[in-house]
Design a protein around this motif. Structure first.
Motif, PDB file in Angstrom:
ATOM      1  N   ALA A 197       0.830  -1.204   0.000  1.00  0.00           N
ATOM      2  CA  ALA A 197       0.000   0.000   0.000  1.00  0.00           C
ATOM      3  C   ALA A 197       0.869   1.260   0.000  1.00  0.00           C
ATOM      4  N   SER A 198       1.968   1.216   0.736  1.00  0.00           N
ATOM      5  CA  SER A 198       2.869   2.375   0.760  1.00  0.00           C
ATOM      6  C   SER A 198       3.460   2.608  -0.622  1.00  0.00           C
ATOM      7  N   LYS A 199       3.821   1.528  -1.289  1.00  0.00           N
ATOM      8  CA  LYS A 199       4.403   1.650  -2.638  1.00  0.00           C
ATOM      9  C   LYS A 199       3.393   2.255  -3.608  1.00  0.00           C
ATOM     10  N   ARG A 200       2.131   1.897  -3.426  1.00  0.00           N
ATOM     11  CA  ARG A 200       1.098   2.396  -4.331  1.00  0.00           C
ATOM     12  C   ARG A 200       0.786   3.877  -4.092  1.00  0.00           C
ATOM     13  N   TYR A 201       0.772   4.295  -2.818  1.00  0.00           N
ATOM     14  CA  TYR A 201       0.228   5.626  -2.520  1.00  0.00           C
ATOM     15  C   TYR A 201       1.279   6.673  -2.138  1.00  0.00           C
ATOM     16  N   LEU A 202       2.455   6.234  -1.748  1.00  0.00           N
ATOM     17  CA  LEU A 202       3.461   7.217  -1.288  1.00  0.00           C
ATOM     18  C   LEU A 202       4.537   7.399  -2.345  1.00  0.00           C
ATOM     19  N   MET A 203       5.164   8.569  -2.344  1.00  0.00           N
ATOM     20  CA  MET A 203       6.238   8.818  -3.307  1.00  0.00           C
ATOM     21  C   MET A 203       7.412   7.887  -3.026  1.00  0.00           C
ATOM     22  N   ASN A 204       8.189   7.679  -4.065  1.00  0.00           N
ATOM     23  CA  ASN A 204       9.264   6.691  -3.971  1.00  0.00           C
ATOM     24  C   ASN A 204      10.589   7.309  -3.543  1.00  0.00           C
ATOM     25  N   ASN A 205      10.546   8.460  -2.880  1.00  0.00           N
ATOM     26  CA  ASN A 205      11.808   9.143  -2.557  1.00  0.00           C
ATOM     27  C   ASN A 205      12.652   8.418  -1.527  1.00  0.00           C
ATOM     28  N   TYR A 206      12.072   7.504  -0.760  1.00  0.00           N
ATOM     29  CA  TYR A 206      12.862   6.731   0.205  1.00  0.00           C
ATOM     30  C   TYR A 206      13.209   5.340  -0.327  1.00  0.00           C
ATOM     31  N   GLY A 207      12.722   5.005  -1.523  1.00  0.00           N
ATOM     32  CA  GLY A 207      12.824   3.621  -1.972  1.00  0.00           C
ATOM     33  C   GLY A 207      11.727   2.821  -1.300  1.00  0.00           C
ATOM     34  N   PRO A 208      11.511   1.591  -1.765  1.00  0.00           N
ATOM     35  CA  PRO A 208      10.423   0.797  -1.178  1.00  0.00           C
ATOM     36  C   PRO A 208      10.676   0.484   0.298  1.00  0.00           C
ATOM     37  N   PRO A 209       9.634   0.501   1.143  1.00  0.00           N
ATOM     38  CA  PRO A 209       9.839   0.177   2.562  1.00  0.00           C
ATOM     39  C   PRO A 209      10.377  -1.239   2.730  1.00  0.00           C
ATOM     40  N   LEU A 210      11.228  -1.415   3.735  1.00  0.00           N
ATOM     41  CA  LEU A 210      11.859  -2.719   3.966  1.00  0.00           C
ATOM     42  C   LEU A 210      10.948  -3.640   4.777  1.00  0.00           C
ATOM     43  N   PRO A 219      32.592  -5.029   0.456  1.00  0.00           N
ATOM     44  CA  PRO A 219      31.525  -4.035   0.220  1.00  0.00           C
ATOM     45  C   PRO A 219      30.138  -4.684   0.174  1.00  0.00           C
ATOM     46  N   LEU A 220      29.712  -5.176   1.340  1.00  0.00           N
ATOM     47  CA  LEU A 220      28.464  -5.948   1.407  1.00  0.00           C
ATOM     48  C   LEU A 220      27.473  -5.312   2.390  1.00  0.00           C
ATOM     49  N   ALA A 221      27.539  -3.986   2.531  1.00  0.00           N
ATOM     50  CA  ALA A 221      26.710  -3.344   3.563  1.00  0.00           C
ATOM     51  C   ALA A 221      25.215  -3.543   3.289  1.00  0.00           C
ATOM     52  N   ARG A 222      24.797  -3.335   2.049  1.00  0.00           N
ATOM     53  CA  ARG A 222      23.352  -3.450   1.754  1.00  0.00           C
ATOM     54  C   ARG A 222      22.870  -4.894   1.911  1.00  0.00           C
ATOM     55  N   GLU A 223      23.684  -5.826   1.441  1.00  0.00           N
ATOM     56  CA  GLU A 223      23.323  -7.245   1.563  1.00  0.00           C
ATOM     57  C   GLU A 223      23.267  -7.645   3.038  1.00  0.00           C
ATOM     58  N   THR A 224      24.177  -7.108   3.820  1.00  0.00           N
ATOM     59  CA  THR A 224      24.203  -7.429   5.252  1.00  0.00           C
ATOM     60  C   THR A 224      22.980  -6.836   5.948  1.00  0.00           C
ATOM     61  N   GLN A 225      22.613  -5.617   5.566  1.00  0.00           N
ATOM     62  CA  GLN A 225      21.408  -4.994   6.140  1.00  0.00           C
ATOM     63  C   GLN A 225      20.179  -5.855   5.870  1.00  0.00           C
ATOM     64  N   ALA A 226      20.060  -6.334   4.611  1.00  0.00           N
ATOM     65  CA  ALA A 226      18.892  -7.148   4.246  1.00  0.00           C
ATOM     66  C   ALA A 226      18.896  -8.480   5.002  1.00  0.00           C
ATOM     67  N   ALA A 227      20.069  -9.106   5.079  1.00  0.00           N
ATOM     68  CA  ALA A 227      20.153 -10.394   5.775  1.00  0.00           C
ATOM     69  C   ALA A 227      19.890 -10.208   7.274  1.00  0.00           C
ATOM     70  N   ALA A 228      20.339  -9.080   7.827  1.00  0.00           N
ATOM     71  CA  ALA A 228      20.120  -8.816   9.259  1.00  0.00           C
ATOM     72  C   ALA A 228      18.627  -8.682   9.548  1.00  0.00           C
ATOM     73  N   LEU A 229      17.925  -7.981   8.677  1.00  0.00           N
ATOM     74  CA  LEU A 229      16.480  -7.825   8.884  1.00  0.00           C
ATOM     75  C   LEU A 229      15.805  -9.190   8.850  1.00  0.00           C
ATOM     76  N   ASP A 230      16.283 -10.017   7.963  1.00  0.00           N
ATOM     77  CA  ASP A 230      15.769 -11.380   7.871  1.00  0.00           C
ATOM     78  C   ASP A 230      16.038 -12.167   9.165  1.00  0.00           C
ATOM     79  N   GLU A 231      17.192 -11.883   9.761  1.00  0.00           N
ATOM     80  CA  GLU A 231      17.564 -12.543  11.033  1.00  0.00           C
ATOM     81  C   GLU A 231      16.775 -11.968  12.209  1.00  0.00           C
ATOM     82  N   GLY A 232      16.242 -10.745  12.022  1.00  0.00           N
ATOM     83  CA  GLY A 232      15.490 -10.105  13.108  1.00  0.00           C
ATOM     84  C   GLY A 232      16.214  -8.924  13.734  1.00  0.00           C
TER      85      GLY A 232
END
Ligand SMILES: Cc1ncc(COP(=O)(O)O)c(C=O)c1O
Length: 402
Positions: A11-24, A343-356
């Motif tokens: 819903a956020s992707k549909r209605y809000l501007m994309n200036n932050y990128g898609p919510p995680l 240089p794996l900061a973004r991948e680590t951020q995504a994997a961390a969220l997956d870990e909790g």
């Protein structure tokens, strides 16, 4: 269809501007260092809404103050005084320890900096219009604050910027001296630690020189403590470690636990340059915002925020330094930049969220950690082990791709 029926991220992707990128992810409640997502999953928050929720989520005293005030009086405009704004300003003056000053309240860090830029020019008069800031610095996204921000990638799409800004390399004292000698500088604006650049401390000698040279050369020194303020780096304000006396300090983020508040403190002599009508904002300093700020600051004082951040920060640093794949840790207190070997900061951020675990990638090789100051030792150890697993997963995934 309601937002929850469709999924909050979609819903956020549909209605809000994309200036932050898609919510995680999407969170619906929180307590202390823990957030709960729309599916009921608990996540450990080591970002605090970007160094905002220093007391953790929904601190009972702040929640009570907001609730009580919301039921009594929310907003009257700056034509009128309210019962909290002077109290908050007094607390800020006392914690800063810079002598008598005056406070302007706005709604964000960018607005605090806009006010500082305008006050510096007002104080400087016709001859002193220029603002010197630092390469890599971040001061916000509004046009004045963006012009002070020393990151061309954020500026270029929005040129022309506000005229009269120049950027110096942090550490280049010679260039600073040469610019101030021109006699047209209203102020030097800097952060003690460049949070958005990857938690990069500005060299002490440079800050000390900036104070000396501005004082001798008739310019002002503005310290942006939007991210570093209210105890996070182990002092109430990061400039206090050097014992300098800035002319202005800008504040926001942790000041009100997530209620939108920004503040500019100026020494009384400087603040006197603003005349009625020179600056303003409809919501600034309103009763509800100030109730949130007062309760937050009082709770931070009770917690002894600086020493708590120092002690917890040391523990977090030690735990993270042991994690395989971590090349080093910079920053202080509970504002830390974790430098990765790869240089794996973004991948680590995504994997961390997956870990909790919520962490924040800045650039390719740095991850920012800024947990609530109320973080427990157990949560620190848990976060370090989740970070380790996330890094390992990111590394294995990148090796698989190669
Ligand atoms: C040092 C600093 N100054 C200013 C800002 C801008 O604050 P806001 O996003 O509240 O406008 C930020 C935000 O990250 C910041 O870190």
């Amino acid at each position: 269809m309601s937002a929850s029926e469709s999924g909050l991220v979609e819903a956020s992707k549909r209605y809000l501007m994309n200036n932050y990128g898609p919510p995680l992810a999407a969170f619906v409640s929180g307590s202390g260092c823990v957030l709960v997502d729309e599916d009921g999953r608990e996540v450990l928050d080591f970002l605090s809404g970007i160094a905002v929720c220093s007391l953790g989520h929904c601190h009972p005293a702040v929640t009570a103050a907001i609730s009580e005030q919301a039921g009594r009086l929310v907003h009257t405009s700056n034509f009128f005084a309210n019962e909290h704004a002077p109290d908050v300003a007094r607390r800020i003056e006392e914690l800063l320890g810079l002598g008598e000053g005056r406070v302007f309240f706005g709604n964000s860090g960018a607005e605090a900096n806009e006010a500082a830029i305008k006050l510096a020019r007002r104080f400087g008069g016709e001859k002193r219009r220029r603002i010197l800031a630092l390469e890599g610095g971040f001061h916000g996204r509004t046009m004045g604050a963006l012009s002070a921000t020393g990151q061309p990638s954020k500026q270029r799409p929005f040129e022309p910027l506000v005229p009269g800004f120049a950027h110096l390399r942090p550490g280049d004292i010679g260039a600073l001296e040469a610019e101030i000698a021109k006699g047209d500088v209203a102020a030097v604006m800097l952060e003690m630690v460049q949070g958005e650049a990857g938690v990069v401390p500005v060299p002490d000698e440079f800050v000390l020189a900036a104070r000396e040279l501005t004082a001798a050369g008739g310019a002002l020194l503005i310290v942006d403590e939007v991210q570093t303020g209210f105890g996070r780096t182990g002092q109430w304000f990061a400039f206090q470690r050097l014992g300098i006396v800035p002319d202005m300090v800008t504040l926001a983020k942790a000041i009100a636990s997530g209620f939108p508040v920004g503040a500019l403190f100026a020494r009384a002599e400087v603040a006197a340059a603003f005349q009625p009508g020179d600056h303003g904002t409809t919501y600034g300093g309103q009763a509800l915002a100030m109730a949130a700020a007062k309760a937050t600051i009082d709770a931070l004082i009770e917690l002894d925020a600086p020493s708590t951040a120092r002690a917890k920060g040391e523990r977090l640093r030690a735990a993270v330094e042991r994690v395989p794949g971590v090349a080093g840790v910079r920053g202080s207190g509970l504002l830390l930049g974790v430098m990765l070997e790869q240089p794996l900061a973004r991948e680590t951020q995504a994997a961390a969220l997956d870990e909790g675990l919520i962490i924040n990638a800045i650039g390719d090789s740095v991850v920012r950690l800024a947990p609530p100051l109320v973080v427990s030792d157990q949560e620190i150890e848990l976060a370090a082990s989740m970070l380790g697993r996330a890094l390992a997963r990111a590394r294995i995934a990148s090796e698989g791709e190669a």
